[in-house]
Design an enzyme around this catalytic site. Structure first.
Site, mmCIF file in Angstrom:
data_model
loop_
_atom_site.group_PDB
_atom_site.id
_atom_site.type_symbol
_atom_site.label_atom_id
_atom_site.label_comp_id
_atom_site.label_asym_id
_atom_site.label_seq_id
_atom_site.Cartn_x
_atom_site.Cartn_y
_atom_site.Cartn_z
ATOM 1 N N SER A 1 0.792 -1.235 0.000
ATOM 2 C CA SER A 1 0.000 0.000 0.000
ATOM 3 C C SER A 1 0.826 1.289 0.000
ATOM 4 O O SER A 1 0.254 2.372 -0.090
ATOM 5 C CB SER A 1 -0.954 0.014 1.204
ATOM 6 O OG SER A 1 -2.075 -0.799 0.935
ATOM 7 N N LYS B 1 0.198 3.912 -2.656
ATOM 8 C CA LYS B 1 -0.747 5.037 -2.601
ATOM 9 C C LYS B 1 -0.044 6.394 -2.562
ATOM 10 O O LYS B 1 -0.667 7.424 -2.881
ATOM 11 C CB LYS B 1 -1.685 4.872 -1.406
ATOM 12 C CG LYS B 1 -2.621 3.667 -1.533
ATOM 13 C CD LYS B 1 -3.573 3.562 -0.359
ATOM 14 C CE LYS B 1 -4.546 2.407 -0.524
ATOM 15 N NZ LYS B 1 -3.944 1.080 -0.291
ATOM 16 N N SER C 1 -5.554 3.843 4.597
ATOM 17 C CA SER C 1 -5.128 3.035 3.457
ATOM 18 C C SER C 1 -6.322 2.377 2.775
ATOM 19 O O SER C 1 -6.252 1.228 2.325
ATOM 20 C CB SER C 1 -4.119 1.961 3.894
ATOM 21 O OG SER C 1 -3.413 1.466 2.782
#
Length: 449
Positions: free
Chosen positions: A76, A79, A140
């Site tokens: 993640s 991102k 997230s």
């Protein structure tokens, strides 16, 4: 993904509660014994991470590295790239913070998967860009970042194309980016995977790539820290879908792995089966901000906080073992302190540093003992063999390349030297016609014999 995010919320509470009673959150910079060696090499610190990095957030100087060129899954932390693209859209006016976003089918479906980091999105509601942005960074939320991507590009694939172009513009050529969220491709639909990628694929970058991405994001959009430093926030507040978003960055002040002498305020965690525990962190201490990256830290159980322990060790090592030295404007360097002048009153001119520069050096080292330089002329000012006089004082007459002993000055963009502007502190005056003629005659006879 290995862990259910719903279970993780429970674990966060347990660890945070334990911190209050055990004093974990009050740990200091010196709770991990500082290593005696002062080196950027991986042997300096005992980490569980497969790869790690520490850089200066402003200059990109590499202060510590371990396998930092190894291409590994980033989960993640992807991102951060997606958010950079979103902020570009807002800056250009193509998106606005209060703009309403309708959730597309794929983003909705992902948002309902409670085994992943998510806030539950509804097909019957619209959400502001700001709400989805906050959810993406704080919690997230995978469905949230996918909804933003769809709003910008109309498809996940086209948004990934923007992400790929973004990192390429930063000189990153080894990136493997197949989706906007950092999930394993098997977690998303075939339509949301980049063409040619497989179900087993994940986004992959190096620790240096992630350091460069974070550096560029903070330089261009420092306001991102206002969001990454939020410890908890409600999403869809006042509705039946209200969700308390607890920041996965447990090093934020007051959370389970906070350290009193390390006021961490960002940036992004990442977790997957393949990636293990990852974290791109940042902290500003004594007026100096650094960025750290750990990839593949230990991920043995729900309570394994190795990525934060690894990060704390790196941050402590940097601040315990290095000093920031300022090389003042006007400094000159041996063997790089002059340039030739064409038709000048003087045949050479002094070259000095035009502006202050900061470098991280091992404690006890001095600029004079570590830093050396070479100088090259500004070709736009050159005629024949030298700088063409006259030239005003404080002009950009050349480039100084500062290098460090034992590779002490290396940078996250791959540079092995710090390139800075060299200047003339005094006006370079042109010689009068008689001096020029006399020099020509003297050179003629010199060459004749």
């Amino acid at each position: 993904m290995i862990f259910l995010k719903r279970t993780k919320k429970f674990v966060v509470g347990l660890i945070s509660g334990a911190a209050l009673f055990t004093g974990v959150s009050a740990m200091t910079l010196h709770d991990v014994k500082p290593v005696s060696a002062a080196t950027t090499s991986s042997s300096a610190i005992n980490l569980t991470a497969k790869a790690a990095l520490a850089i200066d957030a402003d200059t990109g100087q590499v202060i510590y590295e371990k396998n930092a060129d190894a291409v590994l899954p980033i989960a993640s932390m992807t991102k951060l790239i997606s958010i950079d693209v979103i902020l570009d859209q807002i800056k250009s006016g193509k998106l606005t913070w209060d703009q309403k976003v309708t959730v597309d089918d794929d983003s909705y479906k992902i948002s309902q998967d409670t085994s992943l980091s998510n806030v539950p999105l509804s097909k019957t509601k619209k959400y502001t860009v700001k709400e989805l942005y906050d959810a993406s960074l704080i919690y997230s939320a995978n469905g949230a970042i996918m909804a933003l991507a769809h709003q910008v590009s109309g498809s996940q694939k086209d948004f990934v194309t923007l992400m790929r172009a973004k990192v390429k513009s930063w000189g990153i050529n080894d990136a493997k980016i197949d989706n906007v969220s950092g999930l394993t491709n098997s977690d998303i639909s075939d339509a949301d995977r980049y063409p040619g990628s497989s179900a087993a694929d994940e986004n992959e970058l190096t620790a240096k790539d992630m350091g460069l991405i974070a550096k560029n994001l903070l330089k261009k959009y420092p306001e991102v820290l206002k969001t990454t430093s939020i410890k908890r926030q409600a999403f869809d507040k006042g509705t039946s879908d209200e969700t308390l978003m607890e920041n996965w960055n447990w090093m934020l002040p007051g959370l389970a792995k906070a350290y009193t002498e390390l006021p961490v305020d960002g940036l992004k965690t990442g977790t997957s089966d393949k990636a293990g525990e990852c974290f791109t962190g940042t902290v500003k201490k004594d007026g100096h901000r650094i960025i750290t990256v750990v990839l593949g830290s230990s991920h043995k159980s729900e309570t394994d906080v190795s990525r934060f322990t690894d990060t704390q060790k790196i941050m402590s090592y940097v601040f315990d073992s290095f000093d920031v030295k300022t090389i003042k404007a006007g400094t000159t360097f041996k063997n790089a302190d002059s340039l030739p002048v064409f038709h000048g009153k003087e045949l050479t001119t002094k070259v000095a540093l035009k502006s202050d520069q900061k470098v991280w050096l091992k404690k006890g080292e001095t600029v004079k003992s570590v830093v050396s330089a070479t100088v090259a002329k500004n070709t736009s000012l050159v005629k024949k063999t030298g700088l063409e006089a006259p030239i005003k004082a404080n002009s950009d007459i050349g480039t100084l390349k500062l290098t460090g002993k034992d590779n002490a000055l290396t940078y996250v963009d791959g540079s092995k030297a710090l390139s800075v502007t060299g200047t003339n502190e005094k006006t370079i005056e042109k010689a009068n016609i008689f001096v020029i003629m006399w020099r020509a005659i003297a050179n003629f006879f010199k060459n004749l014999f």
